[in-house]
Design a protein around this motif. Structure first.
Motif, PDB file in Angstrom:
ATOM      1  N   GLY A   1     -13.987  11.232  10.960  1.00  0.00           N
ATOM      2  CA  GLY A   1     -12.640  10.738  10.674  1.00  0.00           C
ATOM      3  C   GLY A   1     -11.710  10.839  11.862  1.00  0.00           C
ATOM      4  O   GLY A   1     -10.968   9.916  12.161  1.00  0.00           O
ATOM      5  N   LEU A   2     -11.736  11.980  12.545  1.00  0.00           N
ATOM      6  CA  LEU A   2     -10.705  12.225  13.558  1.00  0.00           C
ATOM      7  C   LEU A   2     -11.142  11.770  14.945  1.00  0.00           C
ATOM      8  O   LEU A   2     -10.314  11.354  15.737  1.00  0.00           O
ATOM      9  CB  LEU A   2     -10.361  13.713  13.605  1.00  0.00           C
ATOM     10  CG  LEU A   2      -9.733  14.260  12.321  1.00  0.00           C
ATOM     11  CD1 LEU A   2      -9.467  15.747  12.459  1.00  0.00           C
ATOM     12  CD2 LEU A   2      -8.445  13.516  12.000  1.00  0.00           C
TER      13      LEU A   2
ATOM     14  N   ALA B   1     -15.221   9.364   4.762  1.00  0.00           N
ATOM     15  CA  ALA B   1     -14.454   9.782   5.937  1.00  0.00           C
ATOM     16  C   ALA B   1     -14.067   8.578   6.795  1.00  0.00           C
ATOM     17  O   ALA B   1     -12.900   8.411   7.165  1.00  0.00           O
ATOM     18  CB  ALA B   1     -15.258  10.781   6.757  1.00  0.00           C
TER      19      ALA B   1
ATOM     20  N   GLN C   1     -13.725  11.393  -6.343  1.00  0.00           N
ATOM     21  CA  GLN C   1     -14.607  10.908  -7.410  1.00  0.00           C
ATOM     22  C   GLN C   1     -14.957  12.079  -8.314  1.00  0.00           C
ATOM     23  O   GLN C   1     -15.241  13.170  -7.824  1.00  0.00           O
ATOM     24  CB  GLN C   1     -15.900  10.372  -6.815  1.00  0.00           C
ATOM     25  CG  GLN C   1     -15.732   9.121  -5.996  1.00  0.00           C
ATOM     26  CD  GLN C   1     -17.087   8.666  -5.458  1.00  0.00           C
ATOM     27  OE1 GLN C   1     -18.060   8.601  -6.185  1.00  0.00           O
ATOM     28  NE2 GLN C   1     -17.130   8.382  -4.173  1.00  0.00           N
TER      29      GLN C   1
ATOM     30  N   THR D   1     -11.529   6.469   5.023  1.00  0.00           N
ATOM     31  CA  THR D   1     -10.220   7.122   4.991  1.00  0.00           C
ATOM     32  C   THR D   1      -9.458   6.799   6.270  1.00  0.00           C
ATOM     33  O   THR D   1      -8.272   6.482   6.250  1.00  0.00           O
ATOM     34  CB  THR D   1     -10.396   8.641   4.857  1.00  0.00           C
ATOM     35  OG1 THR D   1     -11.168   8.902   3.705  1.00  0.00           O
ATOM     36  CG2 THR D   1      -9.052   9.330   4.734  1.00  0.00           C
ATOM     37  N   LYS D   2     -10.185   6.868   7.387  1.00  0.00           N
ATOM     38  CA  LYS D   2      -9.564   6.545   8.672  1.00  0.00           C
ATOM     39  C   LYS D   2      -9.083   5.084   8.663  1.00  0.00           C
ATOM     40  O   LYS D   2      -7.975   4.791   9.108  1.00  0.00           O
ATOM     41  CB  LYS D   2     -10.587   6.757   9.772  1.00  0.00           C
ATOM     42  CG  LYS D   2      -9.994   6.733  11.159  1.00  0.00           C
ATOM     43  CD  LYS D   2     -11.055   7.157  12.160  1.00  0.00           C
ATOM     44  CE  LYS D   2     -10.595   6.988  13.587  1.00  0.00           C
ATOM     45  NZ  LYS D   2     -11.699   7.271  14.526  1.00  0.00           N
TER      46      LYS D   2
ATOM     47  N   SER E   1     -17.628  15.303   8.480  1.00  0.00           N
ATOM     48  CA  SER E   1     -16.548  14.515   7.892  1.00  0.00           C
ATOM     49  C   SER E   1     -15.333  14.451   8.818  1.00  0.00           C
ATOM     50  O   SER E   1     -14.801  13.381   9.086  1.00  0.00           O
ATOM     51  CB  SER E   1     -16.182  15.123   6.539  1.00  0.00           C
ATOM     52  OG  SER E   1     -15.098  14.462   5.994  1.00  0.00           O
TER      53      SER E   1
ATOM     54  N   MET F   1       0.841  -1.205   0.000  1.00  0.00           N
ATOM     55  CA  MET F   1       0.000   0.000   0.000  1.00  0.00           C
ATOM     56  C   MET F   1       0.871   1.248   0.000  1.00  0.00           C
ATOM     57  O   MET F   1       1.862   1.330   0.727  1.00  0.00           O
ATOM     58  CB  MET F   1      -0.870  -0.018   1.259  1.00  0.00           C
ATOM     59  CG  MET F   1      -2.008   0.940   1.180  1.00  0.00           C
ATOM     60  SD  MET F   1      -2.987   0.801   2.682  1.00  0.00           S
ATOM     61  CE  MET F   1      -4.558   1.283   2.066  1.00  0.00           C
ATOM     62  N   GLU F   2       0.507   2.226  -0.811  1.00  0.00           N
ATOM     63  CA  GLU F   2       1.324   3.439  -0.884  1.00  0.00           C
ATOM     64  C   GLU F   2       1.167   4.236   0.400  1.00  0.00           C
ATOM     65  O   GLU F   2       0.267   4.009   1.195  1.00  0.00           O
ATOM     66  CB  GLU F   2       0.937   4.285  -2.113  1.00  0.00           C
ATOM     67  CG  GLU F   2      -0.292   5.159  -1.948  1.00  0.00           C
ATOM     68  CD  GLU F   2      -1.574   4.445  -2.354  1.00  0.00           C
ATOM     69  OE1 GLU F   2      -2.445   5.112  -2.886  1.00  0.00           O
ATOM     70  OE2 GLU F   2      -1.695   3.220  -2.128  1.00  0.00           O
TER      71      GLU F   2
ATOM     72  N   VAL G   1      -8.311  10.788  -2.719  1.00  0.00           N
ATOM     73  CA  VAL G   1      -8.991  10.215  -3.863  1.00  0.00           C
ATOM     74  C   VAL G   1     -10.298  10.971  -4.072  1.00  0.00           C
ATOM     75  O   VAL G   1     -11.097  11.098  -3.157  1.00  0.00           O
ATOM     76  CB  VAL G   1      -9.277   8.727  -3.627  1.00  0.00           C
ATOM     77  CG1 VAL G   1      -9.972   8.138  -4.834  1.00  0.00           C
ATOM     78  CG2 VAL G   1      -7.997   7.995  -3.338  1.00  0.00           C
TER      79      VAL G   1
ATOM     80  N   GLN H   1      -4.924  12.328   4.689  1.00  0.00           N
ATOM     81  CA  GLN H   1      -6.216  11.996   5.278  1.00  0.00           C
ATOM     82  C   GLN H   1      -7.043  13.257   5.511  1.00  0.00           C
ATOM     83  O   GLN H   1      -8.219  13.322   5.180  1.00  0.00           O
ATOM     84  CB  GLN H   1      -6.029  11.289   6.617  1.00  0.00           C
ATOM     85  CG  GLN H   1      -5.612   9.845   6.489  1.00  0.00           C
ATOM     86  CD  GLN H   1      -5.600   9.148   7.846  1.00  0.00           C
ATOM     87  OE1 GLN H   1      -6.456   9.377   8.676  1.00  0.00           O
ATOM     88  NE2 GLN H   1      -4.625   8.301   8.062  1.00  0.00           N
TER      89      GLN H   1
ATOM     90  N   GLN I   1      -8.499  14.471   2.453  1.00  0.00           N
ATOM     91  CA  GLN I   1      -9.617  13.621   2.041  1.00  0.00           C
ATOM     92  C   GLN I   1     -10.895  13.971   2.813  1.00  0.00           C
ATOM     93  O   GLN I   1     -11.973  14.069   2.243  1.00  0.00           O
ATOM     94  CB  GLN I   1      -9.249  12.149   2.280  1.00  0.00           C
ATOM     95  CG  GLN I   1     -10.320  11.175   1.854  1.00  0.00           C
ATOM     96  CD  GLN I   1     -10.295  10.946   0.359  1.00  0.00           C
ATOM     97  OE1 GLN I   1      -9.298  10.534  -0.210  1.00  0.00           O
ATOM     98  NE2 GLN I   1     -11.405  11.241  -0.298  1.00  0.00           N
ATOM     99  N   TYR I   2     -10.740  14.195   4.133  1.00  0.00           N
ATOM    100  CA  TYR I   2     -11.909  14.570   4.933  1.00  0.00           C
ATOM    101  C   TYR I   2     -12.519  15.871   4.416  1.00  0.00           C
ATOM    102  O   TYR I   2     -13.734  16.026   4.332  1.00  0.00           O
ATOM    103  CB  TYR I   2     -11.533  14.750   6.409  1.00  0.00           C
ATOM    104  CG  TYR I   2     -11.044  13.499   7.084  1.00  0.00           C
ATOM    105  CD1 TYR I   2     -11.644  12.278   6.821  1.00  0.00           C
ATOM    106  CD2 TYR I   2      -9.990  13.531   7.990  1.00  0.00           C
ATOM    107  CE1 TYR I   2     -11.193  11.125   7.434  1.00  0.00           C
ATOM    108  CE2 TYR I   2      -9.538  12.380   8.607  1.00  0.00           C
ATOM    109  CZ  TYR I   2     -10.143  11.178   8.324  1.00  0.00           C
ATOM    110  OH  TYR I   2      -9.696  10.045   8.936  1.00  0.00           O
TER     111      TYR I   2
ATOM    112  N   PHE J   1       0.133   6.723   3.012  1.00  0.00           N
ATOM    113  CA  PHE J   1      -1.130   7.450   3.170  1.00  0.00           C
ATOM    114  C   PHE J   1      -1.013   8.284   4.433  1.00  0.00           C
ATOM    115  O   PHE J   1      -1.381   7.857   5.524  1.00  0.00           O
ATOM    116  CB  PHE J   1      -2.286   6.456   3.254  1.00  0.00           C
ATOM    117  CG  PHE J   1      -3.625   7.112   3.136  1.00  0.00           C
ATOM    118  CD1 PHE J   1      -3.931   7.901   2.036  1.00  0.00           C
ATOM    119  CD2 PHE J   1      -4.583   6.934   4.109  1.00  0.00           C
ATOM    120  CE1 PHE J   1      -5.170   8.501   1.927  1.00  0.00           C
ATOM    121  CE2 PHE J   1      -5.821   7.529   3.998  1.00  0.00           C
ATOM    122  CZ  PHE J   1      -6.112   8.317   2.912  1.00  0.00           C
TER     123      PHE J   1
ATOM    124  N   THR K   1     -14.410  15.334   1.081  1.00  0.00           N
ATOM    125  CA  THR K   1     -15.671  14.634   1.328  1.00  0.00           C
ATOM    126  C   THR K   1     -16.675  15.554   2.006  1.00  0.00           C
ATOM    127  O   THR K   1     -17.842  15.618   1.634  1.00  0.00           O
ATOM    128  CB  THR K   1     -15.425  13.415   2.233  1.00  0.00           C
ATOM    129  OG1 THR K   1     -14.351  12.670   1.680  1.00  0.00           O
ATOM    130  CG2 THR K   1     -16.650  12.543   2.320  1.00  0.00           C
TER     131      THR K   1
ATOM    132  N   PRO L   1     -11.606   7.339 -10.157  1.00  0.00           N
ATOM    133  CA  PRO L   1     -11.280   8.382  -9.199  1.00  0.00           C
ATOM    134  C   PRO L   1      -9.999   9.121  -9.590  1.00  0.00           C
ATOM    135  O   PRO L   1      -9.117   8.550 -10.237  1.00  0.00           O
ATOM    136  CB  PRO L   1     -11.107   7.632  -7.888  1.00  0.00           C
ATOM    137  CG  PRO L   1     -11.250   6.200  -8.183  1.00  0.00           C
ATOM    138  CD  PRO L   1     -11.435   6.003  -9.639  1.00  0.00           C
TER     139      PRO L   1
END
Lengths: 300, 388
Positions: A262-263, B214, A144, B217-218, A258, A1-2, A142, A9, A12-13, A4, A16, A135
């Motif tokens: 995520g966090l 989200a 879309q 992603t996590k 988002s 996996m590359e 990433v 991240q 990305q959040y 990340f 989204t 994507p």
């Protein structure tokens, strides 16, 4: 996996959140248009989104109309539903108080939802993405292609609405109704037509939101209520009646959800949005961009 | 005067009821059912009702049970606990049925357990929770209550066993915030240590959420070997699509048994390829090998149901199939004697149904172990296939 990384991240959040927020913002704008002219909170606003998605699925994916044709037809059909909502549910009510009218929109939303369930059934439907599903990688996030369509349509909607309200006579007439319906009608403005127009416009914007979000989230008959709640949250956050407020509110709500998911914890995703909403209302009861003076003269 | 007339008429009806009722009942076996046909859980009750009617129809066309007609009385509880309780009482006191099928929901089933226990009537629930049949205080099975759906713990065990075989130890779970998702989450968390599995991320999402990027992603950030997605409804498909779009397809993906509809593969638009899911036999009749004990019933049920209702079989309908056929099997053997039906069901072994081969006992009123109840299925070329 590359690799990340954490920065990737976060980005990305953000992307989204902005996409989901754009949908909330479009619903919020729909709320505001009707509210500004009539002081009604149209609780059937989410159903316009649902109808937009499902009619588009029918025209594009089932009947096979090309995207460019199906899109305007869907918007027109949903606009007609908006007009019918005004004609059948709002206008016939005698001696309307704002509260009665709001209750009428709840009834209408239940009817629209029920009808949609009869027509399309309870299964969710998919719509092909407008420009493919490959994507795009950007700064490690990433994206879309459909995200750009959602955000893009929000921008287009905002530009068109600003032009409409600022530059056209009808638009100015609508703003006048919002200001003072009695004075507006004395000036020769047909307030009833303006109300009809406000319902048409909100329905059209709802349809656009539904069409653009369906390729991401699928659409089924009972999706409307949740979107209406989120959109309403965005309206209150930004300030009832304020268009920039609606957009800001929507985007903030989406981004908080988002980042919160995520966090911190995805289980409390909706709670974060509500906590921020309550906090804002505590310090600024009229919302971020709402005006206290205006909210004082409104009946609701 | 009027009052008197009314009274006479009412009395007459009462007498007709008393005299005619038993006379009619004598040549039928009455079986009651309470399903959530409309309302919030109509996706359960609707296929259950359709299935039960179809099975009853088939039985009556084939000559009934020992020459007697099967009379099915179905009530709709609309997903409401009060209505469900009333319906069960009505079936016992008014309709005087031999046994009861349903309710469709775990909460409602648990609510009617005391009634079945007190009235001493066999009740075969179509809901999944183990609490329906197990008295948590004593750890014993309720005497009069059975259930046919697999417990969620069985699906979790099926998934974990498969992971163990594949050498997967580090996973992430993402579950819906619905009752189904929450129950799955607690089973996944509870059973993980037994299978030597570490859960790196524990995410969730609402049943109407638009986008799960989200959460994923996590998960991508903690780089697990596999993801388990546990929920029902369209959002579980959105998770799959987001997972594909985020380029995470190098991570093995497991779906819960809530994924068992071909519609979901379609909606995933290619993202379901290679996904593992534990499913009951009735969901995947064509994928079963010819020597599978449930092959025959699963293929037949699918063929008849699709032929009659022109819609694909839902796994939930399979629960009604199992419940009704078990009761019919008991009626065939012992007739309409509630105590004997109960004893018969408790000792029933090797019953090949839609969701497993049932072996009931005094200690197990579900009659299933995960090896019998679930087949590990993988999505291959847009269709179900056996994983092993």
């Amino acid at each position: 996996m590359e690799e990340f990384s954490f920065a990737n991240q976060l980005f990305q959040y953000l992307i989204t959140g902005l996409t989901v927020g754009s949908v909330y913002a479009m619903v919020a704008i729909g709320f505001n248009i009707i509210y500004n002219v009539t002081e009604i909170i149209n609780l059937a606003q989410g159903e316009f989104v649902m109808l937009g998605g499902l009619i588009m699925v029918f025209l594009h994916a089932v009947a096979g109309l090309p995207l460019i044709l199906a899109f305007p037809i869907t918007v027109i059909l949903v606009t007609l539903v908006g007009m019918l909502l005004d004609r059948l549910a709002i206008r016939p009510i005698r001696q309307p108080s704002v509260l009665t009218l709001i209750i009428a929109t709840i009834a209408a939303s239940i009817i629209i939802k029920g009808t949609a369930m009869f027509i399309w059934g309870k299964d969710p439907f998919d719509l092909p993405a407008f420009s493919g599903r490959t994507p795009i990688n950007f700064l490690g996030a990433v994206i879309q292609p459909q995200y750009f369509w959602v955000i893009g349509f929000l921008i287009v909607t905002v530009i068109l609405l600003t032009l409409f309200f600022e530059k056209t006579i009808i638009g100015k007439a609508m703003s006048a109704c919002a200001d003072n319906p009695d004075a507006a009608s004395l000036m020769g403005i047909n307030v009833k037509w303006m109300i009809l127009l406000s319902f048409s416009l909100s329905a059209a914007i709802g349809a656009v939101a539904g069409i653009t979000v369906t390729p991401i989230s699928l659409m089924e008959y009972d999706r409307g209520a949740m979107l209406a709640i989120k959109g309403f949250g965005a309206v209150v956050l930004g300030g009832l009646g304020s268009f920039p407020g609606a957009i800001l509110g929507g985007l903030i709500l989406g981004t908080i959800e988002s980042f919160g998911a995520g966090l911190i914890s995805s289980g409390y995703k909706d709670a974060f949005a509500l906590i921020v909403l309550l906090a804002v209302l505590f310090f600024r009861p009229s919302g971020l961009l709402g005006s206290v003076e205006i909210s004082k003269i409104k009946r609701f | 005067m009027r009052m008197k007339k009314l009274l006479i008429v009412a009395t007459c009806f009462l007498f007709i009821g008393i005299v005619v009722g038993p006379a009619l009942a004598a040549d039928t076996y009455k079986v009651g059912a309470v399903f959530s046909v409309t309302g919030r859980a109509s996706f359960l009750g609707d296929p259950e009702k359709k299935t039960a009617l179809m099975v009853a129809d088939e039985i009556n066309k084939a000559g009934g049970i020992n020459g007697k007609k099967l009379e099915l009385i179905i009530y709709d509880d609309e997903g409401d606990a009060t209505k469900s309780t009333l319906a069960v009482k009505k079936l016992i006191n008014q309709d005087k049925v031999c046994a009861i099928l349903g309710p469709s929901l775990s909460g409602l089933s648990i609510a009617v357990v005391p009634i079945a226990q007190q009235s001493e009537i066999p009740l075969v629930s179509a809901a999944a929770s183990y609490k329906i049949v197990t008295d948590e205080k004593t750890g014993k099975q309720y005497k009069w209550v059975f259930k046919v759906p697999q417990s969620d713990s069985m699906a979790a065990e099926a998934i974990y066993s498969h992971m163990k075989k594949e050498g997967i130890t580090k996973i992430a779970i993402i579950t819906g915030t619905t009752g189904f998702g929450k129950s799955g989450r607690s089973e996944l968390l509870r059973l993980a240590p037994q299978y030597g599995i570490t859960i790196l991320a524990d995410e969730s999402y609402g049943p109407r959420d638009t986008d799960m990027t989200a959460q994923l992603t996590k998960i991508k950030g903690v780089a697990p070997q596999a993801i388990v997605n546990w929920s029902i409804g369209p959002t579980q498909v959105t998770v799959l699509r987001n997972y594909r779009d985020l380029g995470m397809t190098n991570i093995v993906f497991y779906q819960s048994h809530g994924f068992g509809s071909k519609k979901n593969i379609e909606l995933a638009a290619g993202a379901a390829e290679g996904v593992y899911t534990p499913l009951g036999a009735c969901a995947t009749p064509d994928a079963l090998p010819a020597n599978h004990p449930q092959k025959k019933v699963a293929v037949e049920y699918n063929k008849n149901y699709t032929g009659k209702y022109n819609e694909p079989v839902s796994t939930f309908g399979g629960h009604a199939w199992d419940a009704l056929n078990l009761v019919v099997d008991a009626l065939k053997a012992v007739g309409c004697d509630r105590a004997k039906i109960r004893d018969y069901l408790e000792n029933k072994k090797g019953f090949a149904g839609q969701h497993g081969v049932f072996n009931f006992s005094a200690n197990d009123h579900n009659g299933l172990v995960w090896q019998d109840a679930f087949n590990m299925i993988v999505v291959k070329n847009g269709d179900w296939a056996m994983a092993d």
